[in-house]
Design a protein around this motif. Structure first.
Motif, mmCIF file in Angstrom:
data_model
loop_
_atom_site.group_PDB
_atom_site.id
_atom_site.type_symbol
_atom_site.label_atom_id
_atom_site.label_comp_id
_atom_site.label_asym_id
_atom_site.label_seq_id
_atom_site.Cartn_x
_atom_site.Cartn_y
_atom_site.Cartn_z
ATOM 1 N N GLY A 192 -44.418 31.220 -10.038
ATOM 2 C CA GLY A 192 -45.236 30.002 -9.669
ATOM 3 C C GLY A 192 -44.726 29.403 -8.187
ATOM 4 N N ALA A 193 -43.655 29.784 -7.790
ATOM 5 C CA ALA A 193 -43.203 29.620 -6.372
ATOM 6 C C ALA A 193 -43.995 30.297 -5.470
ATOM 7 C CB ALA A 193 -41.620 29.732 -6.458
ATOM 8 N N LEU A 194 -43.798 31.745 -6.004
ATOM 9 C CA LEU A 194 -44.491 32.629 -5.145
ATOM 10 C C LEU A 194 -46.005 32.176 -4.895
ATOM 11 C CD1 LEU A 194 -44.441 35.464 -3.394
ATOM 12 C CD2 LEU A 194 -45.172 36.491 -5.417
ATOM 13 N N LEU A 195 -46.504 31.854 -5.882
ATOM 14 C CA LEU A 195 -48.068 31.375 -5.817
ATOM 15 C C LEU A 195 -48.229 30.220 -4.958
ATOM 16 C CD1 LEU A 195 -49.568 32.159 -9.508
ATOM 17 C CD2 LEU A 195 -49.952 33.300 -7.384
ATOM 18 N N ALA A 196 -47.463 29.290 -5.070
ATOM 19 C CA ALA A 196 -47.432 27.841 -4.468
ATOM 20 C C ALA A 196 -47.210 28.372 -3.027
ATOM 21 C CB ALA A 196 -46.433 27.012 -4.939
ATOM 22 N N THR B 133 -49.914 27.637 -0.079
ATOM 23 C CA THR B 133 -49.733 26.633 1.131
ATOM 24 C C THR B 133 -50.050 27.423 2.542
ATOM 25 O OG1 THR B 133 -47.478 27.026 0.918
ATOM 26 C CG2 THR B 133 -48.318 24.937 -0.166
ATOM 27 N N ARG B 134 -49.590 28.748 2.315
ATOM 28 C CA ARG B 134 -49.818 29.492 3.471
ATOM 29 C C ARG B 134 -51.295 29.662 4.069
ATOM 30 N NH1 ARG B 134 -47.905 35.841 4.492
ATOM 31 N NH2 ARG B 134 -48.471 36.026 6.496
#
Length: 151
Positions: free
Chosen positions: A18-22, A26-27
């Protein structure tokens, strides 16, 4: 225990995913914002360039019109002077002025008495020329200074 550790491991992996997808979302959003900013600045630069090109075209159009007006005014002045010369003086001179204004050259060259410029002054035979170092200097016998001082 096995099920709890698997459950914790799945939770940690889900949280990392989830953190990677977020982070990636954002990037990509930042890249999209930058792309929009660049597109907007590119459009502004193109608009400024088109405005400048339009101003340059207007400048040259106006310059061409002014030069045309100047040429026309020159022609009118020349024709006026030629017509005045016809009325006020010899008609041949007036016709020559009109022909000169039209850009045509006169066929009769025998009426013209044009001499080439001279780089020498005319002189009588036996005289010194104006370019001579002795021209205009007369040699008078002058008494030496000592004699002048004793007088």
């Amino acid at each position: 225990m096995h099920s709890t550790s698997v459950l914790i491991l799945v939770g940690v992996l889900g949280l990392a995913a989830g953190a990677l997808l977020a982070f990636l979302a954002t990037r990509n959003r930042q890249n999209a914002d930058r792309t929009q900013e660049l597109e907007l600045s590119l459009k502004e630069a193109n608009t400024k360039l088109e405005d400048f090109q339009q101003q340059v075209n207007e400048h040259f159009d106006q310059t061409a019109q002014l030069v045309h007006n100047l040429t026309q005014s020159y022609r009118e002045v020349h024709e006026y002077l030629a017509n005045s010369a016809i009325r006020l003086s010899n008609q041949d001179i007036g016709r020559q002025m009109l022909e000169a204004g039209s850009g045509e050259l006169s066929d009769s060259h025998e009426n013209l008495s044009v001499l080439p410029p001279r780089d020498w002054a005319p002189k009588a035979p036996g005289e010194k020329g104006t370019l001579s170092e002795e021209f205009g200097l007369e040699k008078d016998p002058i008494a030496p200074r000592e004699e002048v001082a004793s007088r």
